[in-house]
Design a protein around this motif. Structure first.
Motif, short mmCIF file in Angstrom:
data_model
loop_
_atom_site.label_atom_id
_atom_site.label_comp_id
_atom_site.label_asym_id
_atom_site.label_seq_id
_atom_site.Cartn_x
_atom_site.Cartn_y
_atom_site.Cartn_z
N GLY A 191 107.04 36.66 31.34
CA GLY A 191 106.92 35.08 31.03
C GLY A 191 106.01 34.52 32.15
N HIS A 192 105.54 34.88 33.15
CA HIS A 192 104.92 34.25 34.14
C HIS A 192 103.58 35.06 34.85
N ILE A 193 103.13 35.43 33.73
CA ILE A 193 101.79 36.17 33.73
C ILE A 193 100.90 35.25 32.78
N TRP B 9 106.73 25.25 35.00
CA TRP B 9 107.40 24.52 35.93
C TRP B 9 107.55 25.37 37.37
N CYS B 10 107.12 26.76 37.04
CA CYS B 10 106.83 27.70 38.11
C CYS B 10 105.67 27.39 39.37
N GLY B 11 104.91 26.37 38.85
CA GLY B 11 103.80 26.06 39.61
C GLY B 11 102.36 26.61 39.43
N SER C 294 99.24 28.20 32.73
CA SER C 294 98.87 29.08 31.62
C SER C 294 99.92 30.32 31.41
N CYS C 295 101.20 30.26 32.00
CA CYS C 295 102.17 31.27 32.17
C CYS C 295 102.41 31.32 30.67
N LEU C 296 102.67 32.69 30.38
CA LEU C 296 103.27 32.97 28.96
C LEU C 296 104.17 31.99 28.11
ZN LIG Z 1 105.41 30.12 35.22
#
Ligand SMILES: [Zn+2]
Length: 307
Positions: free
Chosen positions: A163-165, A182-184, A187-189
């Motif tokens: 999810g975060h690539i 939200w992770c900073g 364009s995360c998946l």
């Molecule tokens: Zn992310």
């Protein structure tokens, strides 16, 4: 009855609901319960999980069962603190330690997508395949990898964190409008493929604020704008999974979570992903989770072996 009877207890700690189940040695469900997740309150969340464990143990009249927990995010193998959860009140907290001391026994904890992948690999849509990539697409987006029936956790505890690539093969317009996660990161998946992401994409096109399922309904009814949003979403899922195939080439890909009910995934995505897979032909089966919404909690219970 003693705890050696093969009974195991699983908890799936979701963003809106906490699911719990007790399964027997043959993996049949003996009891199941569901409660609302306290919103934004870590201590209340821990207490809700403890109450659920106790209620399930009363249902089957056994105490001291092995407990497996599926959570968003993952436990940092060095610090023991939970990280990367989209239920952000859990992040930076020693969830496993706090639950162990409250419940009074050792427990096993894994990412919710890992639990789904395990459940589906053992006796679901991934049964019989040597390598399984399990995906959750719902409020958040995640993934898990099972090889020969064993969960791959990885050196840093983040194996399968799909999810975060970033969205691969991004178009110029996607680069310009890349959502902040939200992770900073950008364009995360998760910011393209989750339910809220489909809503946001529809609004960027000038549409109303609709849930993913409302968008799909309108697309199926022939509404042009909703159709464009759905088509773009399916095409992005295809690119995101083509990247997984190029890296891991799993024998099957299984999709769970609320958006797995979108039937167009299974007919349309395989038509598109071949453009991006580094092979002349793509034979990878793409299947919905056989155990549906129960797959996560079944996988959590099965973090412990049966009798
Ligand atoms: Zn992310």
């Amino acid at each position: 009855m003693s705890a050696t009877s093969g009974l195991r207890l699983g908890i799936d700690l979701g963003g809106t609901k906490i699911e719990g189940t007790v399964i027997d040695a043959a993996d049949q469900v003996c009891s199941q319960r569901r409660v609302d997740t306290p919103q934004g309150d870590y201590d209340a969340t821990v207490a809700a999980v403890v109450d659920l464990v106790q209620a399930l143990e009363q249902d089957v009249a056994v105490t001291g069962l092995p407990v497996g927990i599926g959570t968003p995010g993952s436990v940092d193998p060095r610090s023991g603190l939970l990280r990367n959860a989209n239920s952000q009140c859990l992040n930076g907290r020693p969830l496993a330690v706090d639950l162990q001391s409250a419940i009074g026994r050792e427990l096993r904890i894994a990412n919710d997508a890992d639990c789904l992948a395990l459940s589906e690999a053992l006796d679901g849509a991934g049964a019989g395949y040597a390598s399984v990539f399990g995906v959750i697409m719902g409020t958040g987006v995640g993934g898990g990898v099972v090889i020969d029936g064993r969960l791959l956790t990885g050196c840093n505890g983040v194996a399968g964190e799909w999810g975060h690539i970033p969205l691969p093969w991004a178009r110029a317009a996607e680069v310009r409008s890349a959502p902040r996660c939200w992770c900073g990161m950008d364009s995360c998946l998760e910011t393209w493929l989750s339910g809220p992401a489909m809503t946001a994409d529809h609004m960027r096109r000038g549409g109303h604020e609709l849930s993913a399922h409302e968008i799909v309904e309108r697309a199926e009814a022939g509404e042009r704008l909703a159709g464009a949003t759905l088509k773009a979403w399916l095409e992005r899922v295809a690119r995101a999974l083509a990247m997984v195939i190029n890296l891991l080439d799993p024998d099957v890909i299984v999709i769970g979570g609320g958006l797995s009910q979108i039937r167009w995934l299974y007919s349309e995505v395989p038509k598109v992903w071949a453009q991006h897979v580094f092979a002349d032909q793509v034979d990878t089966p793409l299947c919905p989770a056989q155990h549906g919404a129960a797959s996560g909690v079944r996988g959590a219970a099965r973090l412990w072996p049966g009798a």
